[in-house]
Write a protein that holds these residues in place. Structure first.
Motif: not given
Ligand code: SF4
Ligand code: SF4
Ligand code: SF4
Lengths: 246, 67, 353
Positions: B21-22, B25-26, B48-50, B53-54, B65
């Motif tokens: 996660c960039p 936040i996990i 969270c930007t959605g 990647l996680c 997501v």
């Molecule tokens: S989608 Fe997953 S990797 Fe991307 S910002 Fe949100 S929690 Fe982090």
């Protein structure tokens, strides 16, 4: 709010995988299932499964599955495709299965250039049987049957399958990928999609090697295992496309 | 607002999503599932930007997501 | 029906095609090479496929894959090749994949000889490979019977979803005889495989799996119980043998395959000399035709002559079991490619008269 990423509709309803935490098999299964869904080929897909950890995985993708004797998926896939040309045939094999006991079937299937996709999970050991040395075990890497580490003189060099297959005349697309991080997983998925699309377009044999972690037998946690792919495994097995004559 | 949901029963606590996660936040939290794994959780949904990647790296199809 | 003067191996191959076989994979080995050679041309004429596998192992596994998609499929070999195919045969049996495996037997152990023999009785009927399973085993004695049994083998395979093993030998495979070949089957008349073939999803949309593997102990036990129920059904319904001159026989000669044919000549010769001999010739080896031996009048008959081209004797053990050791067994044996002589059997019987 919309779902922008979830497991493929047919995997999520079934169950989680039974693999160890962090194991790359689960990631590749998921990517494969996503590709099958995106190409709408589920009805005609047959997975030729191996013996080994992945031999358990048939149900976890909810795709039609033939469980092949140890090492024979290359032969099975060849014959199924020859007689069912509209089907999408995938041989999914680990390194013991594909590069040790199944080496003959692997090389002959590749050399015939049958219009199939081979997904080769290279985690540098025999996972299911408890971490014995595989044809792909790295020089110096300890395994339960190479307790002092693989030795070039005693055991020979690791087999570089993607490089070997790429040297044959018939294969059309050969590459080595990884799934320990998202960037690589995305590339792996694109390669699998390309392989399956080539089958649909009757373009020929594709071989997708995937470097995968085996935290359990590597005796590393999943995060250290991922680092080990970057820092060590991919040095012996460089990622990239080895052949693309599509 | 984008966010993720972790399937409690599928998560095996491998931690791959946490480093991916960039926004960092996990984290692996204190909630334990029926198989004994501490499950991953999103600490700050608002960041969270959605980016997905996680979820892409998750070997166990545990992350959904939303955007 | 057409009559042809044809070699045994070719009759086997042509009968398979007429039965609807559309896939063959095999690997060269004497004395069965005419089968793959014939099919490498013939199968393509009828829209089928042929693959010369990189090994016996690959070939039987190719048959596994294709048969699992519902296409009638066959492989053939001889003793050493059958040994290599063994694991694949166990997979066919364990995963219940209908298929036909032909053994044109030669002498062993191991490489032995390319000449005809019957050294594969035990491996065909008892334990071709690990795990405890049976193939349905048919044993032709003439070229005509080889064609007929191979033709029927595909129906038996489909009926039970099982591998059917045709145990021929180099003599039948390489002999030429006039044969009435069975009619060409239309593929559309063959039983549908839609309810199990692997390249079709279940009606509820879930996947299918063809496998000899079970994730649970109970699951595997259930699979094995289902196979056992099938074996018992074979015993009840499928035993087959030829009984010749048995009604008043005082001396019984028995043998399967080529030995059975030679034994029949011996019985005719003995009758011509006024000796009341009779023949029991198994046609199914699995299920073993034990009913044939139950019907023997043990008050009248004291001895049984077992003709076999195998040293050590193999088939004789099953005869001892089927006759419940009530008869003295006199084996007339050859091995290594030495063909059994009618006279040897005649003499063995006459010694006891
Ligand atoms: S989608 Fe997953 S990797 Fe991307 S910002 Fe949100 S929690 Fe982090
Ligand atoms: S043993 Fe290794 S390869 Fe097998 S499931 Fe566990 S981590 Fe994966
Ligand atoms: S990657 Fe998946 S399994 Fe691993 S900790 Fe994150 S949510 Fe759990």
């Amino acid at each position: 709010m919309n779902v922008v990423y979830g497991s493929p509709s047919f995997t999520s309803e079934v169950m989680g995988t039974g693999y160890c935490p962090g194991c790359g098999h689960g990631t590749v299964h998921k990517l494969l299932a996503e590709v099958v869904e995106e190409l709408s080929v589920r009805e005609k897909t047959v997975l030729c499964y191996p013996i080994g950890c992945a031999g358990l995985g048939g149900g976890w993708t909810n795709l039609n599955t033939l469980s092949c004797a140890h090492g024979r998926a290359g032969a099975v896939a060849t014959a199924v495709k020859k007689t069912n040309q509209d089907n999408v045939i995938i041989a999914y094999q680990g390194d013991g299965d594909l590069a040790a006991i199944g080496m003959a079937e692997t090389m002959h299937a590749a050399n015939r250039g049958e219009n199939i996709t081979v997904i080769f999970i290279n985690n540098t050991n025999f996972g299911m049987t408890g971490g014995q040395m595989a044809p792909t075990t790295l020089i110096g890497q300890k395994a339960t049957t190479s307790p002092d580490g693989r030795d070039l003189e005693r055991h020979g060099a690791p087999f570089k399958m993607a490089e070997l297959i790429a040297k044959l005349e018939a294969p059309k697309f050969v590459g080595r990928y990884a799934v320990h991080d998202a960037k690589n997983a995305i590339k792996t998925k694109a390669a699998i999609k390309k392989g399956l699309q080539m089958q649909l377009d009757k373009k020929g044999y594709s071989f997708i090697e995937v470097l995968s972690v085996c935290p359990t037998n590597w005796k590393k946690n999943p995060l250290d295992s991922a680092k080990y792919i970057d820092e060590v495994v991919s040095k012996t097995y460089p990622l990239g496309v080895y052949k693309d004559v599509e | 607002m984008p966010k993720i949901e972790v399937d409690k029963e599928f998560c095996k606590s491998c931690g791959l999503c946490t480093v991916q996660c960039p926004k960092k936040i996990i984290k692996i939290g204190n909630v334990v599932n029926s198989k004994g794994y501490n499950i991953a959780e999103q600490t700050d949904e608002s960041q969270c930007t959605g980016c997905k990647l996680c979820a892409i790296v998750c070997p166990d199809m545990a992350i959904v997501v939303y955007k | 029906m057409s009559k042809e003067f044809i070699k045994g191996n070719e009759a086997i191959a042509e009968a398979a095609v007429r039965a609807g076989c559309r896939f063959f994979a095999g690997y060269p080995i004497t004395p069965q090479n005419d089968i793959p050679e014939y099919l490498s041309k013939r199968l393509f004429e009828v829209g089928g496929n042929f693959i010369q596998g990189e090994s016996e192992v690959a070939s039987v596994n190719m048959v596994f894959g294709v048969a699992a998609t519902g296409i009638r499929s066959m492989t053939s070999s001889s003793g050493p090749g059958l040994a290599l195919k063994a694991e694949g045969i166990s997979n066919l049996a364990g995963a219940r994949v209908p298929s036909v495996v032909v053994n044109v037997a030669r002498g062993g152990p191991a490489i032995g000889t390319i000449l005809t023999a019957q050294q594969d009785y035990l491996s065909a009927t008892k334990a071709p490979a690990p795990g405890g399973f049976k193939c349905f085993v048919l044993a032709p004695a003439t070229v005509q019977e080889a064609a007929d049994l191979v033709y029927e083998a595909f129906d038996i395979a489909d009926k039970y979803r099982t591998p059917v093993y045709v145990l021929a030998d180099g003599m039948t495979g390489n002999m030429m005889e006039v044969v009435e070949l069975p009619p060409m089957r239309e593929l559309s008349e063959l039983p549908s495989k839609d309810d199990w073939r692997v390249n079709k999803l279940e009606q509820d949309g879930n996947f299918r799996s063809i496998s000899s593997y079970s994730p649970t102990a109970e699951g595997l036990q259930e699979m094995n119980e289902a196979s056992e129920a099938m074996y018992q059904q074979w015993d009840k319904e499928e035993q087959r043998w030829e009984a010749f001159m048995m009604d008043d026989a005082e001396y019984v000669v028995t043998g399967y395959g080529s030995s059975g044919r030679i034994a029949k000549s011996a019985v005719k010769e003995l009758r011509a000399q006024g000796i009341k001999a009779g023949l029991i010739r198994p046609i199914t080896l699995v299920p073993f035709p034990k009913d044939a031996f139950d019907q023997i009048d043990y008050g009248r008959i004291k001895e049984i002559f077992v003709a076999e081209m195998s040293i050590p004797a193999q088939y004789a053990d099953d005869v001892r079991w089927a006759t419940k050791s009530k008869l003295e067994i006199i084996s007339v044996l050859t091995s290594g490619g030495v063909i059994l002589e009618t006279e040897a059997i005649v003499d063995a019987v006459k010694e006891r008269v």
